[in-house]
Design an enzyme around this catalytic site. Structure first.
Site, PDB file in Angstrom:
ATOM      1  N   GLU A 278       0.890  -1.126  -0.147  1.00  0.00           N
ATOM      2  CA  GLU A 278      -0.038  -0.126   0.062  1.00  0.00           C
ATOM      3  C   GLU A 278       0.913   1.263  -0.043  1.00  0.00           C
ATOM      4  O   GLU A 278       0.733   2.095   0.718  1.00  0.00           O
ATOM      5  CB  GLU A 278      -0.879   0.134   1.241  1.00  0.00           C
ATOM      6  CG  GLU A 278      -1.888  -1.116   1.257  1.00  0.00           C
ATOM      7  CD  GLU A 278      -2.976  -1.380   2.610  1.00  0.00           C
ATOM      8  OE1 GLU A 278      -3.041  -0.270   2.949  1.00  0.00           O
ATOM      9  OE2 GLU A 278      -3.355  -2.309   2.607  1.00  0.00           O
TER      10      GLU A 278
HETATM   11  C1  GLA Z   1      -5.165   0.354   5.684  1.00  0.00           C
HETATM   12  C2  GLA Z   1      -5.931  -0.853   4.846  1.00  0.00           C
HETATM   13  C3  GLA Z   1      -6.366  -0.327   3.510  1.00  0.00           C
HETATM   14  C4  GLA Z   1      -6.971   1.055   3.399  1.00  0.00           C
HETATM   15  C5  GLA Z   1      -6.048   1.970   4.040  1.00  0.00           C
HETATM   16  C6  GLA Z   1      -6.295   3.304   4.266  1.00  0.00           C
HETATM   17  O1  GLA Z   1      -3.887   0.120   5.239  1.00  0.00           O
HETATM   18  O2  GLA Z   1      -5.313  -1.938   4.882  1.00  0.00           O
HETATM   19  O3  GLA Z   1      -7.480  -1.169   2.999  1.00  0.00           O
HETATM   20  O4  GLA Z   1      -8.116   1.127   4.005  1.00  0.00           O
HETATM   21  O5  GLA Z   1      -5.720   1.369   5.516  1.00  0.00           O
HETATM   22  O6  GLA Z   1      -6.937   3.794   2.804  1.00  0.00           O
END
Ligand code: GLA
Length: 395
Positions: A278
């Site tokens: 992410e």
């Molecule tokens: C976390 C979750 C994601 C998303 C982010 C914020 O990292 O794993 O799915 O919700 O927060 O967008």
């Protein structure tokens, strides 16, 4: 483009007079390109996915508008640049499994179809997470009933996407910062076994899918040790874990490059792959960095906390590009341990970091700007990769 601003030229005064207007324009243009982080040399590769093709998947999280194809501009950039996709929201339990006895696969089916049609690696996010949780979980009092409903939740999803979803975040964010287990509804109702059971149930249904544990702040040494202990316990029971997902919601100055590298090395010693799941880099002040203040007070928006509403200064753009370059340098150095690097969103305007942890800010955390044009950071990581390959061939 080459910077000529520092080059010496020997000319007579009369030639200089004649050439002066032309020289002036050339120098101006050159100076501009030396200081303008948005000007770039032409690249040998045409996209991120081509650049890193031999190293790891390059992924992106898709929002609803991209998945339902209403935002065709974004979709075209996704298709051109990325070879792996994660759904930003629509596979979370609250959306995909809103009621105990009914699923809502409409958007998720569109999401996987998009991945299939474009020959992309498809990542499922996420089977077990305490947040964005479907309300029915909370409604089940009895522990055995809760366990069986959780098993069905996992197995029904794994079955629906069997052979289509290539990898899953089986469990998301089960750890506290000190490495102990978060006191989530799953821990409360099922005890620590819920972790190994979740991996077991998923692999029983889809043995070929790669199964990940995913969390934020995975570079924090205490949390890292907790994750390692947790994965070892699952492995000791003969249950497979294929990977660790380091979310990678990072900042310009933290975590340190050393911690990032150390974490990749330590996780891969478990015999698993590491994915950066992410990735985004906030350029805005972090309220949690402010000493001695109640966190809740810092969540107020203010000019100080939101300094770049009129655009990102070149100096910060360059800082961001360098930060991305340094981080990708580590990823390339350890590419044998890394399966995927996924960005959490496509363009700056779409990022969740405009709303978190303070609402209504203007952040610039991704590789594409608000018009979906590649930023200096985009060119910096592709340029790095080109240099990396040149070094490999000369060595
Ligand atoms: C976390 C979750 C994601 C998303 C982010 C914020 O990292 O794993 O799915 O919700 O927060 O967008």
């Amino acid at each position: 483009m080459t910077c000529i601003a520092n080059k010496k030229t020997i000319v007579t005064p009369s030639i200089l007079r004649l050439l002066f207007p032309i020289l002036f324009i050339i120098v101006l243009v050159s100076l501009e390109s030396c200081s303008n982080p948005n000007e770039h040399k032409s690249l040998e590769v045409e996209s991120l996915k081509d650049a890193f093709e031999k190293d790891f998947y390059i992924g992106v999280a898709l929002n609803g508008g991209i998945i339902d194809q209403s935002d065709s501009t974004s979709l075209n950039v996704v298709k051109k640049e990325f070879n792996s996709i994660t759904a930003e929201n629509i596979m979370k339990s609250a959306i995909i499994h809103p009621k105990l006895d009914s699923f809502n696969f409409e958007m998720a089916d569109k999401f996987v179809a998009l991945g299939k049609t474009n020959d992309m690696h498809i990542h499922g996010h996420t089977l077990i997470w305490h947040s964005q949780l479907s309300p029915w979980f909370q409604d089940i009092e009895d522990s055995l009933e809760f366990k069986s409903a959780t098993e069905n939740h996992i197995k029904d999803l794994a079955l629906h996407f069997k052979g289509i979803v290539n990898s899953w975040d089986v469990v998301n964010e089960a750890l506290n910062e000190d490495g102990t287990l978060r006191n989530s509804i799953f821990l409360k109702k099922m005890g620590a076994d819920y972790l190994s059971l979740a991996f077991k149930w998923t692999s029983e249904i889809d043995p070929d899918a790669k199964l990940y544990y995913n969390d934020y702040n995975m570079t924090n040494p205490e949390k890292r040790q907790g994750a390692i202990r947790m994965v070892k316990k699952i492995q000791e029971q003969g249950i497979k874990v294929d990977g660790i997902g380091m979310q990678g919601h990072w900042h310009l100055n933290s975590p340190s490059l050393e911690e990032i590298e150390q974490s990749i090395l330590e996780y891969s010693k478990l015999g698993v792959q590491v994915a950066i799941t992410e990735l985004d880099i906030s350029v805005l002040p972090n309220p949690w960095d402010l000493e001695g203040a109640e966190i809740s007070q810092n969540f107020e928006n203010s000019e100080k906390m939101n300094p770049y509403t009129k655009g990102l200064p070149d100096s910060v753009q360059i800082q961001l590009a360098n930060r991305y370059k340094d981080i990708f340098n580590i990823f390339l150095k350890h590419k044998d341990k890394i399966s995927r690097v996924t960005f959490w969103g496509l363009g700056d305007g779409q990022s969740w970091l405009n709303g978190f942890p303070i609402r209504g800010r203007t952040n610039y955390p991704l590789l594409f700007d608000r018009n979906l044009k590649p930023k200096a950071a985009y060119y910096s990581i592709i340029g790095l990769k080109e240099k990396f390959d040149q070094l490999q061939t000369t060595n």
